[in-house]
Scaffold this motif. Structure first.
Motif, short mmCIF file in Angstrom:
data_model
loop_
_atom_site.label_atom_id
_atom_site.label_comp_id
_atom_site.label_asym_id
_atom_site.label_seq_id
_atom_site.Cartn_x
_atom_site.Cartn_y
_atom_site.Cartn_z
N ALA A 310 0.83 -1.21 0.00
CA ALA A 310 0.00 0.00 0.00
C ALA A 310 0.87 1.26 0.00
N LEU A 311 2.00 1.23 0.71
CA LEU A 311 2.91 2.37 0.69
C LEU A 311 3.57 2.53 -0.68
N GLU A 312 3.89 1.41 -1.31
CA GLU A 312 4.44 1.47 -2.66
C GLU A 312 3.42 2.09 -3.62
N ALA A 313 2.18 1.63 -3.52
CA ALA A 313 1.14 2.14 -4.41
C ALA A 313 0.87 3.63 -4.16
N ARG A 314 0.93 4.03 -2.89
CA ARG A 314 0.70 5.43 -2.56
C ARG A 314 1.75 6.32 -3.24
N SER A 315 3.00 5.91 -3.17
CA SER A 315 4.06 6.71 -3.79
C SER A 315 3.95 6.73 -5.31
N THR A 370 5.54 17.54 -4.47
CA THR A 370 4.70 16.61 -5.20
C THR A 370 3.40 16.43 -4.42
N LEU A 371 2.44 15.82 -5.06
CA LEU A 371 1.16 15.50 -4.44
C LEU A 371 0.94 14.00 -4.54
N VAL A 372 0.51 13.37 -3.43
CA VAL A 372 0.12 11.97 -3.47
C VAL A 372 -1.38 11.88 -3.26
N PHE A 373 -2.01 10.96 -3.96
CA PHE A 373 -3.45 10.81 -3.90
C PHE A 373 -3.83 9.61 -3.03
N VAL A 374 -4.69 9.87 -2.05
CA VAL A 374 -5.10 8.86 -1.08
C VAL A 374 -6.61 8.91 -0.92
N THR A 375 -7.17 7.88 -0.29
CA THR A 375 -8.60 7.90 0.03
C THR A 375 -8.85 8.83 1.21
N THR A 376 -10.11 9.15 1.42
CA THR A 376 -10.46 9.98 2.58
C THR A 376 -10.06 9.31 3.88
N ASN A 407 11.45 21.44 18.20
CA ASN A 407 10.75 20.18 17.91
C ASN A 407 10.21 20.12 16.49
N SER A 408 10.93 20.72 15.55
CA SER A 408 10.50 20.71 14.16
C SER A 408 11.69 20.48 13.24
N THR A 409 11.48 19.68 12.21
CA THR A 409 12.52 19.49 11.20
C THR A 409 12.63 20.69 10.27
N GLY A 410 11.62 21.55 10.29
CA GLY A 410 11.60 22.68 9.36
C GLY A 410 11.10 22.29 7.98
N ARG A 411 10.67 21.04 7.82
CA ARG A 411 10.13 20.55 6.56
C ARG A 411 8.69 20.10 6.74
N LEU A 412 7.99 20.02 5.64
CA LEU A 412 6.62 19.54 5.66
C LEU A 412 6.59 18.06 6.06
N ALA A 413 5.62 17.69 6.88
CA ALA A 413 5.45 16.28 7.23
C ALA A 413 5.15 15.47 5.96
N ASP A 414 5.72 14.27 5.88
CA ASP A 414 5.67 13.50 4.63
C ASP A 414 4.59 12.42 4.68
N PRO A 415 3.52 12.55 3.92
CA PRO A 415 2.43 11.57 3.95
C PRO A 415 2.78 10.26 3.24
N ARG A 416 3.93 10.17 2.60
CA ARG A 416 4.34 8.93 1.95
C ARG A 416 4.91 7.93 2.94
N SER A 417 5.16 8.38 4.17
CA SER A 417 5.74 7.52 5.20
C SER A 417 4.65 7.05 6.15
N ASP A 432 -2.25 -7.59 13.18
CA ASP A 432 -2.20 -8.37 11.95
C ASP A 432 -0.85 -8.19 11.26
N PRO A 433 -0.07 -9.26 11.04
CA PRO A 433 1.23 -9.12 10.37
C PRO A 433 1.10 -8.75 8.90
N GLU A 434 -0.10 -8.85 8.35
CA GLU A 434 -0.30 -8.43 6.97
C GLU A 434 -0.57 -6.93 6.85
N GLN A 435 -0.99 -6.32 7.95
CA GLN A 435 -1.37 -4.91 7.93
C GLN A 435 -0.47 -4.05 8.82
#
Length: 472
Positions: A310-315, A370-376, A407-417, A432-435
Motif C-alpha cells: 500500500a505504501l508502494e502504491a501510494r508513492s 509533489t502530491l500523493v493521492f489517497v482515500t479519505t 521540535n521541528s525538522t523545518g520541513r513539511l510532514a511527509d504523507p508517503r511515510s 495483523d502481520p499483513e497490515q
C-alpha cells in the motif's frame, strides 16, 4: 570442513560466537535474550520502547495522555527507561545460573536515532548496574556511545556498515575508551533486517559481497591500533555457519562472531505473536523488500506484505506540481485539492483524474513539491497519526518532529511515510502481520525451505543455539 564453533572471550565473558540480534519494539525481550544467554551466547534485550509490567505481571500499554508532543515525548522516555530496566532484570533472572559462572552475556540494543536515546540509555544502565555486559548501538553515528558505556563500566558494540564509518567513530571518540570496546558489529546493508546503513554512494539494487568489506574493516582496525582480541560481529544474511566456514580461523579477518536476527524470531521463547511466526514459515525468496518508506530516512528491510504494498502504491500515485503555470506545468489541477491552485503536466492531470475516479480523492503535499493521492480514510489516518506524534525518533520525516528546542525538522510532514511507533507496537502485541510493518532479514524465506522447520516445527532457543553451534 566445518566442525562446529569454539567459545571465546568477548566483553570479558566466555561465550559462544553467537549473538542474538536485538530487534526493535518488543520483538526481542527478556524471554528470548535470557534463554540465549543461558545457552552460552550473547542475548540482546531490545531497549527500544520495551515493555514494562504491572504488579500482576501484565504488560503496561504505552498510552500517551499528554496534550503536547513535548509532554508525550517525556512519557515516551519514562516508558523507555522503565521497560528497559524490567526487561534486563527478567533476562538476568533467566540466565543467572550461567551468568554467575562467567558464561554467556546480556547486552542491550538501542538505536541512536530513537527519541531520547541518550536519556533512556543512561536511565536503563543506571537501573541495571551489574546486570548488563554491553550496549549494541546503531542507526546513526553514536559518537557518545563509548563515553556513556565507560561511565557505567559496560562494553560497547557499535553497529557500522563500512570501515569508513568505524574510522570516523574511532578517531572522534572511541579511541578515548578503547578498553571498553567489546566488538565491532558489521551489519550488511543489503542483507540485514530492520534499518540498514546504505550510504548515498551505494546502490540498493547491487548487493556487495560482505567478505571484502569486513576484510577492509579489520585492516582499518589494525591500522588504528585496535586490539586483535576485539572481534568483528558479522550481522545480516547469516543462516547456518557451515556456509561461512572460510571466515573461521582466517588471519585476514581475525576473530569473527556471528549475529542472528531473523532465526531467533522463530523460537518458542520469541515474544512475537503466533500469526507473525506463521507468516515467517511461509515466505518465498523475494518476499523481503528493501525500501525507503521509513520515517527515519534509512533504508530498511521488511516483509513485502499488503501494508508495504500500500505504501508502494501510494508513492506511485504521485505527481509533481507548480504553484504557477510554468514550463510543462500549464494545466490547472481540478481534482483532490479543493480551491487550491496547482499546475501540472497534461499527462499528470489525466492520471490524477483517473486516481480520483478510483476513490483516491485527496491530494496531500509532500516535502518534495509533489502530491500523493489517497482515500479519505487514508488521509484521516495519516493526519491523526501525525497529530498523535510522541517523538519516538530524534528526527521523523512522517511527523516533522525533531528532538530540538523547536521540535521541528523545518520541513513539511511527509504523507508517503508512516508512524513507525504505532505499527511496531501493534504487530508486537498481536496486530495483523499483513497490515503492519513486519521487519525481517533477507534470508527469512529460508524458513520455508529448511527441513528443520518442516511441519511447523518451532525450536526452543536452546535447540537453536545447539544447532547453530554445529553449523546447521
Amino acid at each position: 570442513m566445518f566442525s562446529g564453533v569454539k567459545s571465546l572471550v568477548m566483553g570479558g565473558r566466555e561465550v559462544w560466537p553467537l549473538v542474538e540480534g536485538g530487534k526493535g519494539v518488543s520483538a526481542t525481550n527478556h524471554a528470548s535474550s535470557g534463554a540465549w544467554a543461558l545457552a552460552g551466547g550473547v542475548g540482546t534485550v531490545s531497549a527500544v520502547n520495551a515493555d514494562s509490567y504491572d504488579a500482576e505481571g501484565n504488560v503496561i500499554p504505552q498510552i500517551y495522555r499528554a496534550a503536547t508532543r513535548r509532554d508525550r515525548h517525556e512519557e515516551l522516555v519514562h516508558y523507555g527507561i522503565a521497560g528497559g530496566i524490567a526487561q534486563v532484570q527478567r533476562a538476568y533472572e533467566i540466565a543467572a545460573p550461567e551468568l554467575r559462572r562467567g558464561i554467556g552475556a546480556i547486552n542491550i540494543n538501542v538505536l541512536w536515532e530513537m527519541g531520547g536515546a541518550q536519556r533512556i540509555l543512561h536511565g536503563v544502565l543506571e537501573g541495571t548496574r551489574g546486570l548488563v555486559n554491553g550496549v549494541t548501538c546503531g542507526a546513526g553515528m553514536p559518537y557518545k556511545l563509548s563515553e556513556i558505556a565507560a561511565q557505567y563500566g559496560v562494553h560497547y558494540y557499535p553497529i557500522i556498515s563500512s570501515a569508513r564509518a568505524f574510522r570516523a567513530l574511532w578517531k572522534r571518540a572511541y579511541s578515548k575508551a578503547a578498553e571498553w570496546l567489546g566488538a565491532v558489529v558489521y551489519e550488511d546493508p543489503w542483507l540485514a533486517g530492520g534499518h540498514n546503513g546504505l550510504s548515498n554512494a551505494e546502490d540498493p539494487r547491487a548487493p556487495q559481497d560482505p567478505y571484502p568489506r569486513v576484510a577492509e574493516l579489520r585492516a582499518t582496525m589494525r591500522e588504528l591500533g585496535v586490539s586483535e582480541s576485539v572481534p568483528i560481529v558479522m550481522a545480516g544474511g547469516v543462516w547456518r555457519l557451515d556456509e561461512w566456514a572460510n571466515w573461521f580461523d582466517n588471519p585476514e579477518l581475525g576473530q569473527v562472531v556471528f549475529q542472528f536476527g531473523t532465526r531467533p524470531l522463530l523460537t518458542q521463547e520469541s515474544p512475537i505473536p503466533q500469526a507473525w511466526k506463521e507468516r515467517l514459515l511461509h515466505l518465498n525468496e523475494g518476499d523481503i523488500l528493501l525500501h525507503k518508506f521509513s520515517p527515519t530516512g534509512f533504508y530498511s528491510s521488511a516483509i513485502r506484505n499488503p501494508y508495504l504494498r500500500a505504501l508502494e502504491a501510494r508513492s506511485e500515485r504521485q505527481i509533481a506540481f507548480s504553484t504557477t503555470a510554468t514550463g510543462d506545468h500549464q494545466f490547472a489541477l481540478d481534482v483532490g485539492v479543493g480551491r487550491k491552485s496547482y499546475f501540472v503536466t497534461r499527462d499528470d492531470l489525466l492520471r490524477a483524474r483517473e486516481w480520483h475516479g478510483a476513490g483516491f480523492t485527496e491530494a496531500l503535499k509532500t516535502p518534495d513539491n509533489t502530491l500523493v493521492f489517497v482515500t479519505t480514510a487514508e488521509r484521516d489516518t495519516i493526519r491523526k497519526d501525525q497529530a498523535d506524534c510522541m517523538g519516538c525518533l530524534s528526527h521523523c520525516g512522517f511527523s516533522a518532529w525533531k528532538d530540538t528546542d523547536t521540535n521541528s525538522t523545518g520541513r513539511l510532514a511527509d504523507p508517503r511515510s508512516f508512524c513507525i511507533q504505532k505499527t511496531l507496537q501493534d504487530i508486537a502485541h498481536g496486530g495483523d502481520p499483513e497490515q503492519n510493518l513486519a521487519f525481517a532479514g533477507h534470508s527469512a524465506y529460508r524458513f520455508s525451505s529448511d527441513a528443520w522447520y518442516s511441519n511447523g516445527f518451532i525450536p526452543t532457543v536452546k535447540q537453536l543455539v545447539e544447532r547453530l553451534r554445529t553449523g546447521a
